[in-house]
Design a protein around this motif. Structure first.
Motif, mmCIF file in Angstrom:
data_model
loop_
_atom_site.group_PDB
_atom_site.id
_atom_site.type_symbol
_atom_site.label_atom_id
_atom_site.label_comp_id
_atom_site.label_asym_id
_atom_site.label_seq_id
_atom_site.Cartn_x
_atom_site.Cartn_y
_atom_site.Cartn_z
ATOM 1 N N GLU A 1 10.588 0.976 4.401
ATOM 2 C CA GLU A 1 9.212 1.412 4.132
ATOM 3 C C GLU A 1 9.199 2.822 3.548
ATOM 4 O OE1 GLU A 1 5.121 1.508 3.863
ATOM 5 O OE2 GLU A 1 6.411 -0.201 4.242
ATOM 6 N N ALA A 2 10.018 3.707 4.086
ATOM 7 C CA ALA A 2 10.099 5.074 3.566
ATOM 8 C C ALA A 2 10.635 5.090 2.134
ATOM 9 C CB ALA A 2 10.973 5.928 4.472
ATOM 10 N N VAL A 3 11.622 4.262 1.870
ATOM 11 C CA VAL A 3 12.183 4.172 0.512
ATOM 12 C C VAL A 3 11.128 3.645 -0.459
ATOM 13 C CG1 VAL A 3 13.859 2.936 -0.913
ATOM 14 C CG2 VAL A 3 14.571 3.959 1.241
ATOM 15 N N GLN A 4 10.367 2.650 -0.024
ATOM 16 C CA GLN A 4 9.321 2.100 -0.884
ATOM 17 C C GLN A 4 8.274 3.158 -1.207
ATOM 18 O OE1 GLN A 4 7.231 -1.200 0.820
ATOM 19 N NE2 GLN A 4 5.776 -1.341 -0.852
ATOM 20 N N ARG A 5 7.884 3.949 -0.228
ATOM 21 C CA ARG A 5 6.896 5.000 -0.483
ATOM 22 C C ARG A 5 7.442 6.061 -1.440
ATOM 23 N NH1 ARG A 5 2.735 5.560 4.099
ATOM 24 N NH2 ARG A 5 2.909 3.513 5.078
ATOM 25 N N ALA A 6 8.711 6.386 -1.304
ATOM 26 C CA ALA A 6 9.321 7.361 -2.214
ATOM 27 C C ALA A 6 9.334 6.821 -3.642
ATOM 28 C CB ALA A 6 10.733 7.710 -1.758
ATOM 29 N N GLU A 7 9.673 5.556 -3.792
ATOM 30 C CA GLU A 7 9.683 4.948 -5.125
ATOM 31 C C GLU A 7 8.272 4.860 -5.697
ATOM 32 O OE1 GLU A 7 12.190 3.990 -7.199
ATOM 33 O OE2 GLU A 7 13.512 4.954 -5.762
ATOM 34 N N ASP A 8 7.281 4.537 -4.859
ATOM 35 C CA ASP A 8 5.899 4.493 -5.325
ATOM 36 C C ASP A 8 5.431 5.863 -5.795
ATOM 37 O OD1 ASP A 8 5.772 1.807 -4.776
ATOM 38 O OD2 ASP A 8 4.661 2.039 -2.898
ATOM 39 N N LYS B 1 7.362 8.273 -6.979
ATOM 40 C CA LYS B 1 8.019 8.561 -8.256
ATOM 41 C C LYS B 1 7.315 7.832 -9.399
ATOM 42 C CE LYS B 1 12.358 7.653 -8.127
ATOM 43 N NZ LYS B 1 13.757 7.341 -7.900
ATOM 44 N N THR B 2 6.900 6.589 -9.162
ATOM 45 C CA THR B 2 6.212 5.814 -10.183
ATOM 46 C C THR B 2 4.855 6.431 -10.515
ATOM 47 O OG1 THR B 2 7.309 3.808 -9.426
ATOM 48 C CG2 THR B 2 5.337 3.518 -10.768
ATOM 49 N N ALA B 3 4.137 6.879 -9.500
ATOM 50 C CA ALA B 3 2.829 7.493 -9.727
ATOM 51 C C ALA B 3 2.960 8.789 -10.515
ATOM 52 C CB ALA B 3 2.138 7.750 -8.394
#
Length: 76
Positions: free
Chosen positions: A46-53, A55-57
């Motif tokens: 979940e933390a990795v997904q938020r970090a990737e989100d 970066k995308t934003a």
């Protein structure tokens, strides 16, 4: 440390693969330990997904007119 910030999803994928291999080839590991590690991996995912989100934003905010919906919101 910069590599970790740049590629968190890749590091996560390698760690999960190693964990799966260890769990498979070491059947004598206690089940509670394996389940605890699985829960921790899900939380880290979940933390990795938020970090990737994030970066995308940030990357999408720098592109003018990258999305037709964003172009409608820009002042004329």
């Amino acid at each position: 440390m910069e590599f970790v910030r740049t590629h968190p999803a890749r590091i996560y994928a390698v760690a999960v693969a190693v964990l799966a291999l260890v769990a498979h080839y070491r059947p004598e590991l206690p089940g509670a330990l394996v389940l605890g590690l699985v829960a921790a991996v899900l939380g880290i995912g979940e933390a990795v997904q938020r970090a990737e989100d994030q970066k995308t934003a940030v990357a999408g905010a720098g592109e003018p007119g990258g999305d037709e919906h964003q172009a409608d919101e820009l002042p004329a």
